[in-house]
Scaffold this active site. Structure first.
Site, PDB file in Angstrom:
ATOM      1  N   CYS A 104     -19.072   8.171 -28.549  1.00 40.16           N
ATOM      2  CA  CYS A 104     -19.102   9.342 -28.710  1.00 40.16           C
ATOM      3  C   CYS A 104     -17.779   9.964 -28.440  1.00 40.16           C
ATOM      4  O   CYS A 104     -17.446  10.253 -27.014  1.00 40.16           O
ATOM      5  CB  CYS A 104     -20.132   9.634 -27.829  1.00 40.16           C
ATOM      6  SG  CYS A 104     -20.441  11.687 -28.092  1.00 40.16           S
ATOM      7  N   CYS A 107     -18.650  13.859 -26.314  1.00 42.81           N
ATOM      8  CA  CYS A 107     -19.256  13.670 -25.174  1.00 42.81           C
ATOM      9  C   CYS A 107     -19.520  12.350 -24.595  1.00 42.81           C
ATOM     10  O   CYS A 107     -18.870  11.448 -24.315  1.00 42.81           O
ATOM     11  CB  CYS A 107     -20.197  14.717 -24.859  1.00 42.81           C
ATOM     12  SG  CYS A 107     -21.399  14.600 -26.444  1.00 42.81           S
ATOM     13  N   SER A 108     -20.882  11.993 -24.657  1.00 42.22           N
ATOM     14  CA  SER A 108     -21.358  10.687 -23.989  1.00 42.22           C
ATOM     15  C   SER A 108     -22.503  10.282 -24.572  1.00 42.22           C
ATOM     16  O   SER A 108     -23.542   9.590 -23.927  1.00 42.22           O
ATOM     17  CB  SER A 108     -21.610  10.845 -22.462  1.00 42.22           C
ATOM     18  OG  SER A 108     -22.362  11.586 -22.012  1.00 42.22           O
ATOM     19  N   CYS A 109     -22.862  10.741 -25.915  1.00 44.40           N
ATOM     20  CA  CYS A 109     -24.024  10.423 -26.534  1.00 44.40           C
ATOM     21  C   CYS A 109     -24.382   8.907 -26.599  1.00 44.40           C
ATOM     22  O   CYS A 109     -22.987   8.113 -27.007  1.00 44.40           O
ATOM     23  CB  CYS A 109     -24.027  10.772 -28.164  1.00 44.40           C
ATOM     24  SG  CYS A 109     -23.986  12.680 -28.096  1.00 44.40           S
TER      25      CYS A 109
HETATM   26 FE    FE Z   1     -22.151  12.648 -26.870  1.00 42.96          FE
END
Ligand code: FE
Length: 202
Positions: A104, A107-109
């Site tokens: 991602c 962000c951090s999906c």
């Molecule tokens: Fe994300």
């Protein structure tokens, strides 16, 4: 690879949790080893076990695999995977010609419904930027050498779409039961930064 992200300060909740954890350890309420153990369970054991079952089912059942690749969100319901909050799940099949890896960049999906908590490196700025720019070099740092004859595809997750990788079934596992195949599926093999264990590593 264990890049720590120093470019962005931790979020407010992360700082608060760290402060509470530090106090509890200092006062002898909790054992720091126990905290690490719990995080390890969610990152490496409990969480990815769900994904491992999905992968083993796909390896063992060609019809399920076809449904999984055609519509991951629907096929996961067959295995009672719940918790998706409107995001679609797309399953990417690794083949001798193509290696897939997920990230991602924003962000951090992460496909947490099948993999649990994301590892720290997944959320780090170096991984998120470099895997796009130089995927082969980053994969090599994970110990994964992808031959020049194999295409590397990087998939960028987002709020609407989560990806997971269906790794290739290891050789010499003909006739293995689904329950046994599950043991070969590693978390990183479903992110694309690793491959499943070999039968002799199990
Ligand atoms: Fe994300």
């Amino acid at each position: 690879m264990s890049h720590e992200d120093h470019t962005v300060p931790p979020s407010d909740p992360a700082l608060r949790i760290k402060a509470i954890e530090t106090l509890m350890v200092e006062r002898g309420v909790i054992d720091p080893g126990a905290v690490a153990e719990i995080v390890d369970i969610f990152q490496n054991k409990l969480g990815p076990r769900i994904g491992a079952k999905v992968v083993a089912r796909a390896w063992a059942d060609q019809d399920f695999k076809r449904r999984l690749l055609a519509n991951g969100t629907e096929a996961l319901k067959e295995l009672d995977v719940s918790g998706l909050q409107g995001e679609a799940m797309i399953v990417l099949e690794n083949t001798p010609q193509v290696h897939n890896v997920i990230v991602c960049t924003l962000c951090s999906c992460y496909p947490w419904t099948v993999l649990g908590l994301p590892p720290t490196w997944y959320k780090s700025a170096p991984y998120r930027s470099r895997i796009v720019i130089e995927p082969r070099a980053v994969l090599a740092e994970f110990g994964l050498k992808i031959g020049d004859d194999r295409e590397v595809r990087v998939y960028d997750s987002n709020a609407e779409i989560r990806y997971m990788v269906l790794p290739m079934r290891p050789d010499a596992t003909e006739g293995w039961t689904e329950e046994k195949l599950v043991e070969l599926v590693t978390r990183d093999s479903m992110i694309g930064t690793g491959i499943p264990l070999l039968p002799n590593q199990f």
